[in-house]
Scaffold this motif. Sequence first.
Motif, PDB file in Angstrom:
ATOM      1  N   MET A   1      22.324   5.314 -18.233  1.00 20.19           N
ATOM      2  CA  MET A   1      23.762   5.528 -18.195  1.00 20.19           C
ATOM      3  C   MET A   1      24.242   5.830 -16.777  1.00 20.19           C
ATOM      4  O   MET A   1      25.197   5.209 -16.280  1.00 20.19           O
ATOM      5  N   TRP A   2      23.588   6.770 -16.117  1.00 22.33           N
ATOM      6  CA  TRP A   2      24.004   7.134 -14.761  1.00 22.33           C
ATOM      7  C   TRP A   2      23.900   5.943 -13.815  1.00 22.33           C
ATOM      8  O   TRP A   2      24.810   5.677 -13.029  1.00 22.33           O
ATOM      9  N   ARG A   3      22.804   5.216 -13.891  1.00 25.48           N
ATOM     10  CA  ARG A   3      22.593   4.124 -12.941  1.00 25.48           C
ATOM     11  C   ARG A   3      23.554   2.959 -13.182  1.00 25.48           C
ATOM     12  O   ARG A   3      23.922   2.253 -12.234  1.00 25.48           O
ATOM     13  N   ALA A   4      23.989   2.773 -14.419  1.00 19.56           N
ATOM     14  CA  ALA A   4      25.006   1.753 -14.683  1.00 19.56           C
ATOM     15  C   ALA A   4      26.322   2.130 -14.009  1.00 19.56           C
ATOM     16  O   ALA A   4      27.015   1.281 -13.437  1.00 19.56           O
ATOM     17  N   ILE A   5      26.666   3.419 -14.063  1.00 20.78           N
ATOM     18  CA  ILE A   5      27.875   3.902 -13.392  1.00 20.78           C
ATOM     19  C   ILE A   5      27.699   3.831 -11.871  1.00 20.78           C
ATOM     20  O   ILE A   5      28.604   3.421 -11.136  1.00 20.78           O
ATOM     21  N   GLN A   6      26.524   4.231 -11.387  1.00 18.13           N
ATOM     22  CA  GLN A   6      26.240   4.220  -9.958  1.00 18.13           C
ATOM     23  C   GLN A   6      26.389   2.822  -9.368  1.00 18.13           C
ATOM     24  O   GLN A   6      26.824   2.655  -8.222  1.00 18.13           O
ATOM     25  N   ALA A   7      26.045   1.801 -10.145  1.00 15.26           N
ATOM     26  CA  ALA A   7      26.171   0.422  -9.674  1.00 15.26           C
ATOM     27  C   ALA A   7      27.622   0.072  -9.361  1.00 15.26           C
ATOM     28  O   ALA A   7      27.901  -0.698  -8.431  1.00 15.26           O
ATOM     29  N   VAL A   8      28.562   0.650 -10.117  1.00 14.67           N
ATOM     30  CA  VAL A   8      29.984   0.441  -9.842  1.00 14.67           C
ATOM     31  C   VAL A   8      30.371   1.162  -8.547  1.00 14.67           C
ATOM     32  O   VAL A   8      31.061   0.600  -7.680  1.00 14.67           O
ATOM     33  N   LYS A   9      29.916   2.387  -8.413  1.00  9.98           N
ATOM     34  CA  LYS A   9      30.217   3.148  -7.198  1.00  9.98           C
ATOM     35  C   LYS A   9      29.683   2.449  -5.956  1.00  9.98           C
ATOM     36  O   LYS A   9      30.351   2.405  -4.907  1.00  9.98           O
ATOM     37  N   ASP A  10      28.481   1.875  -6.053  1.00 15.97           N
ATOM     38  CA  ASP A  10      27.841   1.225  -4.904  1.00 15.97           C
ATOM     39  C   ASP A  10      28.369  -0.173  -4.638  1.00 15.97           C
ATOM     40  O   ASP A  10      27.941  -0.823  -3.679  1.00 15.97           O
ATOM     41  N   GLY A  11      29.265  -0.660  -5.481  1.00 12.63           N
ATOM     42  CA  GLY A  11      29.827  -1.994  -5.285  1.00 12.63           C
ATOM     43  C   GLY A  11      28.941  -3.122  -5.772  1.00 12.63           C
ATOM     44  O   GLY A  11      29.233  -4.290  -5.522  1.00 12.63           O
ATOM     45  N   GLU A  12      27.878  -2.795  -6.487  1.00 11.88           N
ATOM     46  CA  GLU A  12      27.009  -3.837  -7.023  1.00 11.88           C
ATOM     47  C   GLU A  12      27.582  -4.443  -8.300  1.00 11.88           C
ATOM     48  O   GLU A  12      27.265  -5.585  -8.642  1.00 11.88           O
ATOM     49  N   ALA A  13      28.386  -3.693  -9.019  1.00 10.88           N
ATOM     50  CA  ALA A  13      28.995  -4.163 -10.262  1.00 10.88           C
ATOM     51  C   ALA A  13      30.490  -3.880 -10.229  1.00 10.88           C
ATOM     52  O   ALA A  13      30.948  -2.943  -9.562  1.00 10.88           O
ATOM     53  N   ASP A  14      31.255  -4.699 -10.947  1.00 15.46           N
ATOM     54  CA  ASP A  14      32.707  -4.551 -10.992  1.00 15.46           C
ATOM     55  C   ASP A  14      33.161  -3.600 -12.086  1.00 15.46           C
ATOM     56  O   ASP A  14      34.271  -3.081 -12.040  1.00 15.46           O
ATOM     57  N   ALA A  15      32.324  -3.389 -13.087  1.00 14.08           N
ATOM     58  CA  ALA A  15      32.644  -2.472 -14.194  1.00 14.08           C
ATOM     59  C   ALA A  15      31.356  -2.118 -14.907  1.00 14.08           C
ATOM     60  O   ALA A  15      30.371  -2.861 -14.834  1.00 14.08           O
ATOM     61  N   ALA A  16      31.366  -0.971 -15.580  1.00 15.25           N
ATOM     62  CA  ALA A  16      30.207  -0.525 -16.359  1.00 15.25           C
ATOM     63  C   ALA A  16      30.600  -0.399 -17.820  1.00 15.25           C
ATOM     64  O   ALA A  16      31.726  -0.006 -18.138  1.00 15.25           O
ATOM     65  N   VAL A  17      29.648  -0.734 -18.707  1.00 18.28           N
ATOM     66  CA  VAL A  17      29.874  -0.618 -20.147  1.00 18.28           C
ATOM     67  C   VAL A  17      28.711   0.143 -20.762  1.00 18.28           C
ATOM     68  O   VAL A  17      27.542  -0.129 -20.470  1.00 18.28           O
TER      69      VAL A  17
END
Length: 344
Positions: A88-104
Amino acid sequence: MSQRVCISLDAMGGDHGPTTVVPGAAIARERHPEMTFLMFGDEAILAPLVAAEPRLKGAVEIRHTTVSIAMDDKPSQAVRSGRGKSSMWRAIQAVKDGEADAAVSAGNTGALMAMSKICLKTLAGIERPAIACLWPTVRGESVVLDVGATIGTDAEHLVEMAVMGAAMARIVFDIDRPTVGLLNVGTEEMKGNEAVKEAARTLRETDLPNLAYHGFVEGNDLGKGTVDVVVTEGFTGNIALKTAEGTAKQIGSYLRAAMSRTLSAKIGYFFARHAFKALREKMNPSRANGGVFLGLEGIVIKSHGSEDAHGFAAAVDLAHDMARHDLMRTIRDMLDLTPATASS
């Protein structure tokens, strides 16, 4: 933003975990072929599931994690045990780091909100985030918020939610000036608590260019679709949501019981069963799966934990639309037009 949209997925979240997340992602990608995924979870479980989905070929990068958040974990416990290392945390972190546009995530709602606030932070001028959902109405759908992020509110928070809900409605419904109503115990201006009345005055006097303030709405206006956006605080909103979900199930039970009492009723039900199913699904707010966490420095979508693959796909679709049409920019632009007294 470019055509490409990358969604990060908490693949271990929810009641069913990867067995729902992976096929749900495949269904969503069939509708949005440009979409790619970062999946966070146990690679030994995820890899064969992904390999078995031809619709996901070349579209998934698995990020191995050994920690997942249980559905009954307290938010504080989840943050302590999962910060920096859970799916869960790493999915959110990916958004913060600009690797992903949104987390689900279909995981624990309290944990997801707590981690999102810590990891992403809130937007400048926003003290508390809100959860917005799509609500079925006789006109189509409305945006309703807050449906459970925070308990209690003040006038400033109500105005902030009105602005953020209108930003979401502009994207989802493709309208320039969504109508916004404040949920109240009556439509008369003298009714309601001071927070609601003060928020009404601010919205009425400000006349923001990107939303049309309708006035107070009552509980029966939710189903009517009187406005595009209904604003309330999380305690009331969550009760309204759960009541509507329960009512949809109750009506379905009544129909099944009534249609099984006589032979002629059974025959009638056989021919009308698809219509009854459509009615039950139409009345249930959870069918438009996906709660949008508004007010954060990034897009996070909460799927119902018990949803099947098609339900999870609906949450991914919503994440795609919010990212593709740049929800964050829309919210920031609208907040910039909101008086400092209402957004500070």
